[in-house]
Design a protein around this motif. Structure first.
Motif, mmCIF file in Angstrom:
data_model
loop_
_atom_site.group_PDB
_atom_site.id
_atom_site.type_symbol
_atom_site.label_atom_id
_atom_site.label_comp_id
_atom_site.label_asym_id
_atom_site.label_seq_id
_atom_site.Cartn_x
_atom_site.Cartn_y
_atom_site.Cartn_z
ATOM 1 N N SER A 11 30.493 -6.496 -1.888
ATOM 2 C CA SER A 11 29.381 -7.265 -1.337
ATOM 3 C C SER A 11 28.187 -6.334 -1.141
ATOM 4 O O SER A 11 28.339 -5.108 -1.062
ATOM 5 N N VAL A 12 27.010 -6.938 -1.063
ATOM 6 C CA VAL A 12 25.802 -6.147 -0.812
ATOM 7 C C VAL A 12 25.900 -5.445 0.534
ATOM 8 O O VAL A 12 25.522 -4.278 0.674
ATOM 9 N N GLU A 13 26.411 -6.147 1.539
ATOM 10 C CA GLU A 13 26.548 -5.552 2.866
ATOM 11 C C GLU A 13 27.420 -4.303 2.826
ATOM 12 O O GLU A 13 27.079 -3.263 3.404
ATOM 13 N N GLN A 14 28.552 -4.380 2.124
ATOM 14 C CA GLN A 14 29.418 -3.215 1.999
ATOM 15 C C GLN A 14 28.724 -2.100 1.220
ATOM 16 O O GLN A 14 28.875 -0.912 1.544
ATOM 17 N N ASP A 56 28.630 -11.113 -4.587
ATOM 18 C CA ASP A 56 27.779 -12.036 -3.829
ATOM 19 C C ASP A 56 27.096 -13.023 -4.769
ATOM 20 O O ASP A 56 26.627 -12.648 -5.854
ATOM 21 N N GLU A 57 27.011 -14.263 -4.327
ATOM 22 C CA GLU A 57 26.319 -15.281 -5.107
ATOM 23 C C GLU A 57 24.855 -14.893 -5.274
ATOM 24 O O GLU A 57 24.189 -14.509 -4.324
ATOM 25 N N GLY A 58 24.358 -14.985 -6.488
ATOM 26 C CA GLY A 58 22.962 -14.690 -6.761
ATOM 27 C C GLY A 58 22.691 -13.259 -7.173
ATOM 28 O O GLY A 58 21.590 -12.942 -7.624
ATOM 29 N N GLU A 204 13.552 -8.641 -3.974
ATOM 30 C CA GLU A 204 14.246 -8.672 -2.688
ATOM 31 C C GLU A 204 15.092 -7.412 -2.557
ATOM 32 O O GLU A 204 15.842 -7.058 -3.473
ATOM 33 N N ILE A 205 14.958 -6.744 -1.417
ATOM 34 C CA ILE A 205 15.650 -5.483 -1.174
ATOM 35 C C ILE A 205 16.390 -5.590 0.146
ATOM 36 O O ILE A 205 15.828 -6.067 1.142
ATOM 37 N N VAL A 206 17.638 -5.146 0.173
ATOM 38 C CA VAL A 206 18.455 -5.195 1.379
ATOM 39 C C VAL A 206 18.844 -3.773 1.761
ATOM 40 O O VAL A 206 19.279 -2.981 0.914
ATOM 41 N N GLY A 207 18.673 -3.448 3.043
ATOM 42 C CA GLY A 207 19.026 -2.128 3.540
ATOM 43 C C GLY A 207 19.611 -2.207 4.928
ATOM 44 O O GLY A 207 19.863 -3.305 5.455
ATOM 45 N N PRO A 208 19.844 -1.076 5.585
ATOM 46 C CA PRO A 208 20.424 -1.060 6.924
ATOM 47 C C PRO A 208 19.617 -1.847 7.951
ATOM 48 O O PRO A 208 20.172 -2.345 8.933
ATOM 49 N N ASP A 209 18.315 -1.954 7.740
ATOM 50 C CA ASP A 209 17.452 -2.657 8.693
ATOM 51 C C ASP A 209 17.202 -4.107 8.305
ATOM 52 O O ASP A 209 16.314 -4.760 8.873
ATOM 53 N N GLY A 210 17.939 -4.623 7.345
ATOM 54 C CA GLY A 210 17.761 -6.009 6.928
ATOM 55 C C GLY A 210 17.154 -6.108 5.551
ATOM 56 O O GLY A 210 17.169 -5.154 4.767
ATOM 57 N N VAL A 238 19.563 -1.675 -1.489
ATOM 58 C CA VAL A 238 19.993 -2.288 -2.738
ATOM 59 C C VAL A 238 18.974 -3.352 -3.141
ATOM 60 O O VAL A 238 18.653 -4.240 -2.347
ATOM 61 N N LEU A 239 18.460 -3.249 -4.343
ATOM 62 C CA LEU A 239 17.616 -4.311 -4.900
ATOM 63 C C LEU A 239 18.560 -5.434 -5.316
ATOM 64 O O LEU A 239 19.468 -5.220 -6.118
#
Length: 360
Positions: A11-14, A56-58, A204-210, A238-239
């Motif tokens: 998953s992106v979160e992991q 993850d979906e998407g 869209e970019i996901v990191g430790p701060d959201g 992660v992009l």
């Protein structure tokens, strides 16, 4: 290469946790860039995080998003090429993806990987940094390191002064011709970025701060000192997706390379035109392989505004696109290539590919 830890999150979160939990980390997707850097010791992360296992979906695939499209960052370039919505609405993006490398590489390479790959400058890839040179005066050692191995590139460091710049004094035939007043003289390596910027896409970019969303152009910056990255996406981020707005008018892409087989572009241009009938109301013209970041040809955009698009106005816009060029010692040939690439991208958007008859 140096030893490293390996993680394969689902998953992106992991993935974000794995990237953030190491002293230094790199994300691995298709591997067409990172594996080369690891082998050459250009990058030596303590942990490599495999992103292709993310379920993850998407994160993978092309989806409707309102009147536009969302592209998962894990989507292969081959899958992008095969998507009918991309072909119908965003031909510039399909043309850009088709220009990348070979079918084998397009099967492995991903959208996110293409956007976030590191520069292909041979000075950077040889360990001399993004700014293309050392200033410690150790000329003799540099000559010994480069002699023989890089002789085919005609790199001549004999007599290099203590404050010399390897790119300026060496072989710079594939380097920047715009934004060359500073020390960052490599060219942005992404073929997709100019097309996506011209189309108004965001990431869209996901990191430790959201999560955060930024224009594609904001993924890049010009480093001012060694050690500063040219990417604004941090190593613990992660992009995840690229978002395309509804298409506006006509769009197209054109690339010039030395040979038709697998090769890096010398110059590329991507255009998006909002039209009033046959008249260009507004143009977005982006250049690639000519500057450290995807380069907006503002003079060419202004030259087209309010004009009917034909061969004459495309020629004038191509000439205007060369405004501000400051080539280095060995890459002045890129200036006329900019003119041709912009002219042909514009005429391709208009459906006038006159050069195909000339090449037949």
């Amino acid at each position: 290469m140096n030893a490293f830890e390996y993680a394969s999150p689902t998953s992106v979160e992991q993935a974000v946790r794995a990237l953030a939990g190491a002293e230094s980390s790199e994300g691995l997707s298709g591997g067409t860039d990172l594996l080369c850097r690891l082998k050459d010791s250009v990058s030596s992360p303590s942990r490599v995080v495999y992103l292709k296992a993310i379920a993850d979906e998407g994160f993978r695939g092309v989806f409707a998003e309102g009147d536009g499209l969302a592209i998962g960052a894990g989507t292969s370039l081959a899958a992008l090429l095969a998507d009918e919505a991309i072909a119908a609405k965003y031909p510039a993006l399909k043309q850009a993806a088709r220009s990348v490398a070979t079918p084998q590489i397009r099967n492995m390479a991903t959208v996110g990987g293409n956007l976030l790959q590191r520069p292909r400058c041979w000075y950077y890839r040889s360990g001399f940094g993004l700014l293309g040179g050392r200033r410690d005066g150790d000329t003799a050692r540099l000559v010994r390191e480069l002699e023989g191995e890089y002789a085919p590139y005609n790199i001549n460091l004999v007599g290099l002064p203590a404050d010399g710049h390897l790119v300026r004094l060496g072989d710079n035939r594939y380097h920047a011709i715009f934004m060359t007043d500073g020390d960052a003289l490599y060219v942005n390596p992404s073929s997709l970025a100019p097309a996506l910027i011209a189309l108004g896409a965001t990431a869209e970019i996901v990191g430790p701060d959201g999560s955060r969303t930024v224009p594609i152009a904001d993924l890049y910056r010009i480093p001012s000192s060694e050690g500063e990255r040219e990417l604004t996406v941090a190593t613990d981020e992660v992009l995840t997706r690229v978002l395309l707005p509804p298409p506006k008018g006509k769009n197209a892409f054109y690339e010039i390379r030395q040979k038709q087989a697998h090769d890096w572009p010398l110059v590329l241009a991507s255009v998006c035109l909002e039209m009033d009938g046959d008249t260009v109301r507004q143009a977005s013209i982006l250049l690639g392989a000519v500057a450290p970041v995807p380069y907006r040809a503002e003079a060419a955009e202004a030259a087209l505004a309010g004009k009917k698009l034909d061969r004459s106005t495309a020629e004038a816009a191509g000439q205007a696109a060369t405004t501000g060029a400051k080539p280095l010692s060995k890459n002045g040939y890129k200036v006329p290539l900019v003119k041709t690439a912009v002219k042909r991208a514009l005429l391709r958007a208009a459906g006038d590919e006159y050069w195909t008859a000339m090449e037949a």
